[in-house]
Design an enzyme around this catalytic site. Sequence first.
Site, PDB file in Angstrom:
ATOM      1  N   HIS B 128       0.837  -1.195   0.000  1.00 44.05           N
ATOM      2  CA  HIS B 128       0.000   0.000   0.000  1.00 44.05           C
ATOM      3  C   HIS B 128       0.875   1.249   0.000  1.00 44.05           C
ATOM      4  O   HIS B 128       1.092   1.865  -1.032  1.00 44.05           O
ATOM      5  CB  HIS B 128      -0.964  -0.029   1.200  1.00 44.05           C
ATOM      6  CG  HIS B 128      -1.852   1.170   1.279  1.00 44.05           C
ATOM      7  ND1 HIS B 128      -2.148   1.791   2.472  1.00 44.05           N
ATOM      8  CD2 HIS B 128      -2.509   1.846   0.324  1.00 44.05           C
ATOM      9  CE1 HIS B 128      -2.945   2.810   2.234  1.00 44.05           C
ATOM     10  NE2 HIS B 128      -3.183   2.866   0.935  1.00 44.05           N
ATOM     11  N   CYS B 152      -0.723   0.236   9.585  1.00 46.39           N
ATOM     12  CA  CYS B 152      -0.875   1.622   9.135  1.00 46.39           C
ATOM     13  C   CYS B 152      -2.275   1.881   8.595  1.00 46.39           C
ATOM     14  O   CYS B 152      -2.949   2.816   8.998  1.00 46.39           O
ATOM     15  CB  CYS B 152       0.147   1.948   8.040  1.00 46.39           C
ATOM     16  SG  CYS B 152       1.814   2.077   8.672  1.00 46.39           S
ATOM     17  N   HIS B 153      -2.712   1.046   7.646  1.00 45.35           N
ATOM     18  CA  HIS B 153      -4.034   1.270   7.061  1.00 45.35           C
ATOM     19  C   HIS B 153      -4.854   0.003   7.008  1.00 45.35           C
ATOM     20  O   HIS B 153      -5.818  -0.094   6.266  1.00 45.35           O
ATOM     21  CB  HIS B 153      -3.910   1.881   5.668  1.00 45.35           C
ATOM     22  CG  HIS B 153      -3.060   3.110   5.655  1.00 45.35           C
ATOM     23  ND1 HIS B 153      -1.717   3.071   5.359  1.00 45.35           N
ATOM     24  CD2 HIS B 153      -3.345   4.393   5.959  1.00 45.35           C
ATOM     25  CE1 HIS B 153      -1.207   4.284   5.462  1.00 45.35           C
ATOM     26  NE2 HIS B 153      -2.171   5.113   5.830  1.00 45.35           N
ATOM     27  N   GLY B 154      -4.438  -1.034   7.781  1.00 42.03           N
ATOM     28  CA  GLY B 154      -5.260  -2.230   7.943  1.00 42.03           C
ATOM     29  C   GLY B 154      -5.306  -3.156   6.749  1.00 42.03           C
ATOM     30  O   GLY B 154      -6.383  -3.565   6.320  1.00 42.03           O
ATOM     31  N   PRO B 167      -6.478  -1.914   2.023  1.00 46.28           N
ATOM     32  CA  PRO B 167      -6.220  -1.081   0.852  1.00 46.28           C
ATOM     33  C   PRO B 167      -5.072  -1.539  -0.055  1.00 46.28           C
ATOM     34  O   PRO B 167      -4.969  -1.036  -1.178  1.00 46.28           O
ATOM     35  CB  PRO B 167      -5.888   0.277   1.459  1.00 46.28           C
ATOM     36  CG  PRO B 167      -5.354  -0.035   2.807  1.00 46.28           C
ATOM     37  CD  PRO B 167      -6.044  -1.288   3.270  1.00 46.28           C
TER      38      PRO B 167
END
Lengths: 420, 188, 273
Positions: B128, B152-154, B167
């Site tokens: 990502h 960080c963003h799953g 993501p």
Amino acid sequence: MSFPWAKHYEPTHPFMQWMDQKLPLPRLVYNAIGAGYPVPRNLNYFWNFGVLAGAALVIQIVTGIVLAMHYAANGAVAFDSVEHIMRDVNSGWFLRYAHANGATMFFIVVYLHIFRGLYFGSYKAPREMVWLLGVVIFLLMMATAFMGYVLPWGQMSFWGAQVITGFFSAIPVVGEPIRQWLLGGFAPDNAALNRFFSLHYLLPFVIAAVIILHIWALHIPGSSNPTGVEVKDEQDTVPFHPYYTAKDGFGLAIFLIVFAVLLFFAPNMLAEPVNYVPANPLSTPAHIVPEWYFWPFYAILRAFTVDFLWVPAKLWGVIAMFSSILLLFILPWLDNSPVRSTTYRPLYKWFFWLLMFDIVILGICGMKPAAEPWVRMGQIASAYYFAHFLIILPIVSRIERPLPLPNSITEAVLAKHKAA
Amino acid sequence: MAVVETDPSANAGMEDGVRRRDFINIAAVSFAGVGVVAVALPLVNQMNPSADVLALASIEVDLSAIQPGQAIKTSWRKQPIFIRNLTPAEIEDAKKVDVGGLRDPESLEARTKPGKENWLITLGVCTHLGCVPLGAAAGELRGDFGGYFCPCHGSHYDTAARIRKGPAPKNLVVPEYAFTSDTVVQIG
Amino acid sequence: MIRIIAFLGGLGFVAALLVGALMPREAVEEAVTEKFFKEHKHVSFTTDGPLGKFDHAQLQRGFQVYKEVCSACHSLRLVSFGDLTGIGYTPGQVKTIATEWTQEQPSINPDTGEAATRKNLASDKFPSPFANDVAARAANNNAVPPDLSLMAKAREGGAAYIYSLLTGFQEPPADLPKDSRPGPGLHYNPYFPNLNLSMAPPLVNDGQITYGEGAPKPTVDQMAKDVSAFLIWTAEPKLEARHRAGIATIIFLLIFAGLCWGSYQAIWANKEH
């Protein structure tokens, strides 16, 4: 200001017209170094060196910025980071040698530029301000070069920093505190190295700014010329572009050839071998010597060997070394001969060439170890240096009867062509 | 600056002279242009990785101490590398997945070496935005699919380090590597 | 006013200088080191001149001398094993050289964290034979053997100096004053600025090293020349690239200068100046 016959900037392309309204930068360039700047038609090759000095500064700034991307200003790694540049960085050897020898080229060109100013009396009214700004640039250059030489953190870097900052300790009472303040310590170390790097990066941009003032001040009266006779009418001048851009282009090509020979085939000729030994605060090299462009001043520094008039020899040396450059600031007022060009000054001519010879002797004495006969030779040469500027020049300019000057630049040019 | 300019009055009636003069001016300016480009190349190229950085481009790792179910983090080109010794159950899980339905369809076989499919070697860099996913060290979160989880963003990665949720657009990258012996692998 | 001040200042400087110049000088005897010191011998290398190139066979022989003789005491800390590809070794050979190098890289034990060593990798720099300067000093009669990476640029005379030093060990001359004679552990060599150095003659016998097939006879002279050539390479590995780039640049600039001259003449053709 310019001459009434100077060409006017008249953009034809709509974009350039729009640009001229919003930000007249092309107009500025046109009037500064384009067709809008009328220049005497009789300039000789000595007038190339101003442009070449500018080119040298650009080379130094460009290569310097790039080198700073790889250099690390810390005593533990500075030396190795320079070698990293030489060995591992893509084209790193080229960039570093270009920067090191570029400094040499810069000084060669600037010394010839100063020679031109001295011989042809370019420092005289109405161009005193051009000269004063030039001396400021020269001082800034010397400071920049000195600090740059410290950065590789070799033996000569370290001991150069030690010796030069040692000048300040000659000053009574406040000298030692000033020295410690400059170094951020008791001897050159990380603190000094890091601040030298910071200033070494800053000063070239200051130099560039002063150069802009230098050129601005030059454009008020316009360029001088080899006869020293002022421009009288349009016949005497040609537009800077294309006439002098073409000539400067040729000069630049020759400059680059000399530079390339030095860079590619003798890159270490003017470097001290011992600077390839990492700095060692516990061991001084046998013979400390500055870069070649400082030799004459170094000779003056070392020429004072006796305490005289209650002033210690060391302080005399430091004062004299700084005075030898600072006296250039009052040169326009020391020489009050109305004639500019030395060509028309039969008496001064002798002293002028003697001074040139004297400076070469000083350079040799500065390079040699402090032993006889160099010390005594350096003393006599230093004495003439000061006598020339401070005593002889004011007297000669008063008693001399100059040769008849040509009536105009054009007359001089046509006479030369008839003779040829 | 060096625009070619001809003064028409100077050479009136000398067509040839004018043309020769134009030519030489253009040639000189073009040469200057070529020279500037030639000098610009090293100035640009110096920013590329230097020789000592490239020399670190390949490393050797000894795998003999990694037990099944364990993973180690090592560093290659200054980036984290995850080396995981998959348990038979994890291999089973990875093989059960319908490859065609994945966001970045790749089978476990394609991501490991033949006969060595228990050794999952990937860059520890989330595809990502480049964070380091959790799951390589003992006790770290391993996400909904039992592989790696990027905090960080799953982004959730499965036991073959394929992106399953979140993501990230791609599976964790498998670097070029080869087994130089049964227990030594050369990465890069 | 300014001229009066300048005049007085000038008189001051001139007087101070002339007083100094007129001071009688004490007679200085020529230093012993200066009297007996010899300028380096003249020796040519393939890298000399603007077209100079490296001779890979010679550099590999020189490397062999470094490996078998010099590396016992002298480090080469700026050069990595991988750099040896620059003198004609293949990456495979470099790896073998690195792993078989006697001196290992300092490292730490991954389990205990204690100081340890590990085998060299191609990306490693040559390890120093001594842990630090104190160890080097202790093992070498109080003199630290200098690093050799830049030696060919760091001494007056460069590689010729190295060659002269290696082949210049000799008996001190009879007229050498007593206190300048080599003390215990020192060796007389007139090419060394101090005349006496701590390094014992490293190359003493012809055939001290066995060169490979087709190589010249390993005389002391040949070995000294080879290792000096090798040190030119370690000091300036980009020398060949520099020479090549230089030739191309100068040819380009000569044409450019010619064109600029033509352009300059054409533009000024109708202007007397």
